[in-house]
Design a protein around this motif. Sequence first.
Motif, PDB file in Angstrom:
ATOM      1  N   GLY A 338      15.453   4.524 -33.912  1.00 19.51           N
ATOM      2  CA  GLY A 338      14.062   4.125 -33.804  1.00 19.51           C
ATOM      3  C   GLY A 338      13.522   4.130 -32.386  1.00 19.51           C
ATOM      4  O   GLY A 338      12.363   3.783 -32.158  1.00 19.51           O
ATOM      5  N   VAL A 339      14.316   4.541 -31.438  1.00 14.92           N
ATOM      6  CA  VAL A 339      13.840   4.585 -30.056  1.00 14.92           C
ATOM      7  C   VAL A 339      13.031   5.862 -29.844  1.00 14.92           C
ATOM      8  O   VAL A 339      13.340   6.904 -30.429  1.00 14.92           O
ATOM      9  N   SER A 340      12.007   5.807 -29.018  1.00 11.89           N
ATOM     10  CA  SER A 340      11.101   6.956 -28.828  1.00 11.89           C
ATOM     11  C   SER A 340      11.859   8.103 -28.149  1.00 11.89           C
ATOM     12  O   SER A 340      12.752   7.897 -27.332  1.00 11.89           O
ATOM     13  N   ARG A 341      11.425   9.312 -28.508  1.00  6.53           N
ATOM     14  CA  ARG A 341      12.076  10.525 -27.993  1.00  6.53           C
ATOM     15  C   ARG A 341      12.027  10.584 -26.470  1.00  6.53           C
ATOM     16  O   ARG A 341      12.958  11.040 -25.829  1.00  6.53           O
ATOM     17  N   GLU A 342      10.968  10.093 -25.884  1.00  4.97           N
ATOM     18  CA  GLU A 342      10.816  10.121 -24.432  1.00  4.97           C
ATOM     19  C   GLU A 342      11.966   9.401 -23.737  1.00  4.97           C
ATOM     20  O   GLU A 342      12.578   9.917 -22.810  1.00  4.97           O
ATOM     21  N   ILE A 343      12.258   8.203 -24.222  1.00 11.09           N
ATOM     22  CA  ILE A 343      13.326   7.404 -23.618  1.00 11.09           C
ATOM     23  C   ILE A 343      14.685   8.069 -23.851  1.00 11.09           C
ATOM     24  O   ILE A 343      15.542   8.118 -22.959  1.00 11.09           O
ATOM     25  N   LEU A 344      14.876   8.620 -25.052  1.00  8.76           N
ATOM     26  CA  LEU A 344      16.140   9.296 -25.353  1.00  8.76           C
ATOM     27  C   LEU A 344      16.358  10.470 -24.401  1.00  8.76           C
ATOM     28  O   LEU A 344      17.450  10.670 -23.874  1.00  8.76           O
ATOM     29  N   LEU A 345      15.293  11.257 -24.173  1.00 12.45           N
ATOM     30  CA  LEU A 345      15.403  12.408 -23.277  1.00 12.45           C
ATOM     31  C   LEU A 345      15.801  11.958 -21.867  1.00 12.45           C
ATOM     32  O   LEU A 345      16.596  12.594 -21.190  1.00 12.45           O
ATOM     33  N   LEU A 346      15.210  10.850 -21.452  1.00 10.34           N
ATOM     34  CA  LEU A 346      15.500  10.314 -20.125  1.00 10.34           C
ATOM     35  C   LEU A 346      16.975   9.907 -20.027  1.00 10.34           C
ATOM     36  O   LEU A 346      17.667  10.232 -19.052  1.00 10.34           O
ATOM     37  N   LEU A 347      17.448   9.215 -21.072  1.00  9.73           N
ATOM     38  CA  LEU A 347      18.846   8.767 -21.085  1.00  9.73           C
ATOM     39  C   LEU A 347      19.789   9.974 -21.062  1.00  9.73           C
ATOM     40  O   LEU A 347      20.758  10.020 -20.299  1.00  9.73           O
TER      41      LEU A 347
ATOM     42  N   PRO B 412       4.313   9.362 -19.374  1.00  8.69           N
ATOM     43  CA  PRO B 412       5.033  10.616 -19.606  1.00  8.69           C
ATOM     44  C   PRO B 412       4.105  11.814 -19.545  1.00  8.69           C
ATOM     45  O   PRO B 412       2.895  11.702 -19.801  1.00  8.69           O
ATOM     46  N   GLN B 413       4.656  12.947 -19.215  1.00  5.52           N
ATOM     47  CA  GLN B 413       3.874  14.183 -19.105  1.00  5.52           C
ATOM     48  C   GLN B 413       3.197  14.487 -20.428  1.00  5.52           C
ATOM     49  O   GLN B 413       3.830  14.428 -21.481  1.00  5.52           O
ATOM     50  N   SER B 414       1.933  14.856 -20.386  1.00  5.37           N
ATOM     51  CA  SER B 414       1.204  15.090 -21.628  1.00  5.37           C
ATOM     52  C   SER B 414       1.355  16.523 -22.146  1.00  5.37           C
ATOM     53  O   SER B 414       1.116  16.783 -23.321  1.00  5.37           O
ATOM     54  N   TYR B 415       1.739  17.462 -21.290  1.00  2.00           N
ATOM     55  CA  TYR B 415       1.883  18.839 -21.735  1.00  2.00           C
ATOM     56  C   TYR B 415       3.199  19.419 -21.231  1.00  2.00           C
ATOM     57  O   TYR B 415       3.794  18.906 -20.291  1.00  2.00           O
ATOM     58  N   THR B 416       3.583  20.531 -21.874  1.00  2.00           N
ATOM     59  CA  THR B 416       4.701  21.310 -21.360  1.00  2.00           C
ATOM     60  C   THR B 416       4.138  22.337 -20.384  1.00  2.00           C
ATOM     61  O   THR B 416       3.087  22.935 -20.647  1.00  2.00           O
TER      62      THR B 416
END
Lengths: 455, 455, 455, 455
Positions: A338-347, B412-416
């Motif tokens: 349930g953790v957001s993808r943004e945080i996962l990518l960072l980890l 977080p970045q809004s676009y690629t």
Amino acid sequence: HIRSSGWIISPMDSRYRCWEFYMVLLVAYSAWVYPFEVAFLNSSPKRNLCIADNIVDLFFAVDIVLTFFVAYIDERTQLLVREPKQIAVRYLSTWFLMDVASTIPFDAIGYLITGTSTLNITCNLLGLLRFWRLRRVKHLFTRLEKDIRYSYFWIRCFRLLSVTLFLVHCAGCSYYLIADRYPHQGKTWTDAIPNFTETSLSIRYIAAIYWSITTMTTVGYGDLHASNTIEMVFITVYMLFNLGLTAYLIGNMTNLVVEGTRRTMEFRNSIEAASNFVNRNRLPPRLKDQILAYMCLRFKAESLNQQHLIDQLPKSIYKSICQHLFLPSVEKVYLFKGVSREILLLLVSKMKAEYIPPREDVIMQNEAPDDVYIIVSGEVEIIDSEMERESVLGTLRCGDIFGEVGALCCRPQSYTFQTKSLSQLLRLKTSFLIETMQIKQQDNATMLKNFLQHH
Amino acid sequence: HIRSSGWIISPMDSRYRCWEFYMVLLVAYSAWVYPFEVAFLNSSPKRNLCIADNIVDLFFAVDIVLTFFVAYIDERTQLLVREPKQIAVRYLSTWFLMDVASTIPFDAIGYLITGTSTLNITCNLLGLLRFWRLRRVKHLFTRLEKDIRYSYFWIRCFRLLSVTLFLVHCAGCSYYLIADRYPHQGKTWTDAIPNFTETSLSIRYIAAIYWSITTMTTVGYGDLHASNTIEMVFITVYMLFNLGLTAYLIGNMTNLVVEGTRRTMEFRNSIEAASNFVNRNRLPPRLKDQILAYMCLRFKAESLNQQHLIDQLPKSIYKSICQHLFLPSVEKVYLFKGVSREILLLLVSKMKAEYIPPREDVIMQNEAPDDVYIIVSGEVEIIDSEMERESVLGTLRCGDIFGEVGALCCRPQSYTFQTKSLSQLLRLKTSFLIETMQIKQQDNATMLKNFLQHH
Amino acid sequence: HIRSSGWIISPMDSRYRCWEFYMVLLVAYSAWVYPFEVAFLNSSPKRNLCIADNIVDLFFAVDIVLTFFVAYIDERTQLLVREPKQIAVRYLSTWFLMDVASTIPFDAIGYLITGTSTLNITCNLLGLLRFWRLRRVKHLFTRLEKDIRYSYFWIRCFRLLSVTLFLVHCAGCSYYLIADRYPHQGKTWTDAIPNFTETSLSIRYIAAIYWSITTMTTVGYGDLHASNTIEMVFITVYMLFNLGLTAYLIGNMTNLVVEGTRRTMEFRNSIEAASNFVNRNRLPPRLKDQILAYMCLRFKAESLNQQHLIDQLPKSIYKSICQHLFLPSVEKVYLFKGVSREILLLLVSKMKAEYIPPREDVIMQNEAPDDVYIIVSGEVEIIDSEMERESVLGTLRCGDIFGEVGALCCRPQSYTFQTKSLSQLLRLKTSFLIETMQIKQQDNATMLKNFLQHH
Amino acid sequence: HIRSSGWIISPMDSRYRCWEFYMVLLVAYSAWVYPFEVAFLNSSPKRNLCIADNIVDLFFAVDIVLTFFVAYIDERTQLLVREPKQIAVRYLSTWFLMDVASTIPFDAIGYLITGTSTLNITCNLLGLLRFWRLRRVKHLFTRLEKDIRYSYFWIRCFRLLSVTLFLVHCAGCSYYLIADRYPHQGKTWTDAIPNFTETSLSIRYIAAIYWSITTMTTVGYGDLHASNTIEMVFITVYMLFNLGLTAYLIGNMTNLVVEGTRRTMEFRNSIEAASNFVNRNRLPPRLKDQILAYMCLRFKAESLNQQHLIDQLPKSIYKSICQHLFLPSVEKVYLFKGVSREILLLLVSKMKAEYIPPREDVIMQNEAPDDVYIIVSGEVEIIDSEMERESVLGTLRCGDIFGEVGALCCRPQSYTFQTKSLSQLLRLKTSFLIETMQIKQQDNATMLKNFLQHH
């Protein structure tokens, strides 16, 4: 940019590649045949060979025309230039003249003018221009050497063998030519073989090649040696040249051997260093086995080279790789549900992959909680080693996380975690995990909830 | 310090360089002619050669005088010393005596004293002092090897060839001399060639050289071999010497080959490592292409070597380079319009240049805003990849900045952002940008105003 | 631990070193003479040589006794062991037996027993034990190779030459021995030389050596070749051995050449990289000159290698060096007058020495005050470059500090500082200076007072 | 996984290893005997040899069957596969067919079919399949090269020698075969030896080997040279092959020499760099001795290589090593009496081991308290050097700590600490000690109590 469009052919087009390879074969043929013709067939030129030569020349003429329609890669910008005018300007200002000069059939022209089919000395010298075409063979080899589909060792050996054979052939033909044209009969190297001039063509050719290679390899039996001053001069030049060629061959072979044994050397050196270290410090057998197993593993699984490679890549590619390799494993972990993808990518971008050999302590009981580990493959046992007595409490498998209890509760690790088989683990610094959790309040709450539910 | 002033000549003066080169030619001439004269012309010295020799000696005498007026570079301080007294002291205490000894025309003096033009053994030995001059040739080659205008490979080959030829020449002349002076006629190596003593000078010289090089290259046909004990001793010494020389030639060639193929090797190794890595981890084709394209690009554009070079330079030069290379691009960026030069210089000194191959993600959507990028060359596309559907929103070009929205708004970045063609980007850490903005209140306001106006 | 004490001699004692060197000379003599005696003098042994041999053996016997009184360095602890018992145990358990066996004069004993002075085959084989002594020569060379007072190149060449000559000598003697002992006269290699058995000793020896070296160097004239099966077997073994030896010689020479040209190669590579970098980025001529001057300087002054060396040393030595090198310069600086030695030592240990070529900007106007510089040698100009017009404001010399105004007042540098000649500067980070000042209140006050008084 | 279980044999089982070694001996025997039989015994085959050959073939047949019961290590997973089906599939799909083909006794079958014991040409060619078995010899050598119990140098030399001898043997046999089968008697190389065909087998074999090695080593006496065209062709091919082999031998030897002298080179280079550095900066003799002693020590004790090795190991092994090596010393220190194991482990994992040569300052008086040292071995003197007068206050030994007074009281070191003999010290950064103390309140109190009690 591999496809050809309009009238302009891409140099990476597979059909053009075939044509280029075919041209190289023709070059090899003509470079081989020309010295032979001049030396052995001059007095009685063969009709068939003449025709073959002219057909080959025709192909080269076609290639010259073709070159005006082949795009090229600009050295500076690394871009493909398809502009016909630019292509023409580039070709005309570089190799065009030499290509044309090496294609003109001087002997045919000579025959038309003088009416005799015997080549004279001018034609012979002009014929040497054909060796200009060998440039193509060099280009082919240079390209093949950079192509990792082929073994560098064998391509290089084949290249050196071709050069050696070609020079042996040329020297043999020249040596025969000198004896054949020598004015005073009976004082040449051919006198060593009885009835030399009457023997068949193949026997004479083989004798010349035999001499040539005997000299080249510095065996020098001495059965065929120089008998007059011109031959002495020729041999002097040839031997001086061979000295360089032999040194070049040895230099290349040394280079290949050094490259070929490098990995074995490195392996031995690191194992020996580890072994010396263990003996010098009288480490217990268990640690010794662990260290040697790790060093062996390192060379077999090449996991560390992998890290070295990843470090060379730019950050953007690095992130993509981490995401591809580690995200599936990380998503399975209960803590990150349930953790957001943004945080996962960072980890994920801060994780390091490590291969750990079997029966090795990853976390030791009462250790400070520096790192958190996620299992990608293999099995890890939880061991409680209170009071000298070890008891296995459970086994963790792919997708499990360990060390997080110490990390999130800020207390020393309560158990020892030991690999059961060869395992790939993702290591994440505790401090970075805590930092990342505090970025987004919502994800922090999710993770803490996950943690509390699980325990 | 290249110009000459007063009576003192600078060693870097181009006219002095010409004189030095001319002296090297004279050295080569005299080193070549001397053994030839002693061996072949001793019984019938040529008048012309004698005169030429004395003229050469005259030039060397002039050079000795000249040396007193040539400045030199002090080893310790790396400064040019122009003081005549210091120059004289240095020359007199080093090579002066040997230079003078090698210039005295002993044969002319011998002729004046004894009245015979035939050189005796003392004069011959004193004549060997002329080989002292070869030191100059060595210096020339050492300097040329350090001059990047010339290919190291060919300079080194030419140097080795010169040494080899000179030794072959000396050995040939000595071998002839031994046979010529041998008291009992009919027991020397020359017996193998009929009527040797009556043949012309050139034939005798060629035969000696032929023997010399046959032995040097270890071909050893055996048609000209030692026939008496003195010759055996000479050949023994010569062969022992050749063993060293051949090993030296091969060692040099190996060195050159290793150096010459180093880059190809490195290229192959890194491509192979990348290829293995991709296959082992079963990365998707798109990532594979990106990785291989980057590794190829790295070797062609050499952008990373550039970084390595920059790291070696002292900080002050490094700052000048950054300023020269990046400031024009940075000044074009809307965000930095009106910002003080001081802050710009600070920003520029922390930027890293990166070459990114085409079709590669520089920033990925939802990524944490770690870095801000400025485009120096190439094009970058803004891509919105919400819900598996990618739509191109726009294209950025030279002088545009991207990633700054995330950086300044801390989200977080809004676009690629993906490169469209080969692009050179400047990377700047977000944390450093924020830090730098806070140094000067006024510039911070300017930047924020720029940012708000633009969005 | 170099002096000898009591009955125990230190192995580093110079008198013992002389004795060791003298023993090596004796070893060389006996290894040279023994094969010669067996092969050439067996039928008519010389009285003088016999006596000389026994005297040599006597010296070796003395050396065996002496070894019981020579201390040794323990491999593990690197300490000198002086205990007589330990020395005796170590010697008796290692080389004692072989040393005794190689010293017993078997031929003298044989003479006493059999009454004939002609050596029989058993004595000859036992005599081979003398080659055991060659171990000493190897040790001497190994020690010389590690001694930086001698050139590695020449020591190594001399070692290889000795090995080669010794083998040539042994092979020559053996080859003669085989022919001499061959039962059927008239079928040996000596038949090629007329009246071989009647000729003098020296001629026979030279012929054997001539054959030996002709074969060793693979010249192989063929004038002296195998004539019977025993000779064929001997030559086969010898040639196989030579193949290895030649490869070993070439390998060593390659190694020496690579090592010898390494610096020139590195120099060329870095200059070429810098030159390419400058051309690719089209940097202005002034920057280009600065970069190339710096790269050249780097190789001449080796200042950076110095830093590399310092990094290898342990911290305590490093501090001593900094104190010795930099403290005198730092104490001269006005800012640090009256500052406690403790703070000065701390500052000094963080300074980096840099060599800067002439006419280079060390600090640029309006730059952030990152570093403070102290001049150790050379001159630095203060330049005010407002509005494109440069005016020199003054010149700083040894013991001056610059950049401290910006550092202490926390504002951008007000002037450009440019080197006038080759200068050695000490660089100190501003942040570290500020930190260090705050350690001791008293010193902080002193420095601020110094600063205010000076401006 | 070294023990064998059930019907499946482990490849690491020592009995299987013996069998493998025994098979290699059989391979060597059959590869050696086969060319000899074909060339020399064809006309009169020996009964004994035939029986021996068939017994050898029987063993190979047994080995083929055995291979179906030997487990193997999977390349990908590095795990041992014991599944009989998988083993069979793997073997059948790889080498099975070639192994069977090389084991079928074609000559015995030929004898049964044709009834004559003379081998015909088909059988000879099929017999060449036996060389397929040489693969096993290669595998053995490759494994031995990776085994650090054996010297790489000698294994490699033995491998090259085996290859060389085998080729010499094959070439010798082939050369004899060509002469033996040549239709026109009296025109082969054997004519050079009188009554060649009547001489004994051993003499003929030795002559062939003599020619073979004379050509291989490029000596080329010329007493046995090609006399007809077929021999010329054979020699041409053989010499071309030798060129490659010789280059390969030299390349290998160069590689071994470079590897063998690497350490001496590195030692010389670092000592020379240190010596140059000292001379250039005119450091005082005491510092010079310290620096040179340290550089020598570094190569003898290899303490720094140890650090390099430790850095390569994964964190978990690293912690175990630190714990094993340093914990006993740390537990003895008065300061850490009664401190919890957790904190001790943390401290230990941050310590660095250093070897310090005798008479070197570890801490200097009035220095800032950066590090704390614990003595593992050796002795350290406390020196008070106030007012140029040095007085020794005491000596510290194993288990003592120093530098902690300055560290805990935050004031400069009050004494100089100098090593008395070669000492191993553990270095711990003061900042890390303070940090670690603050982790656990209880341990902090214990340490402070210990500290106060001790002083």
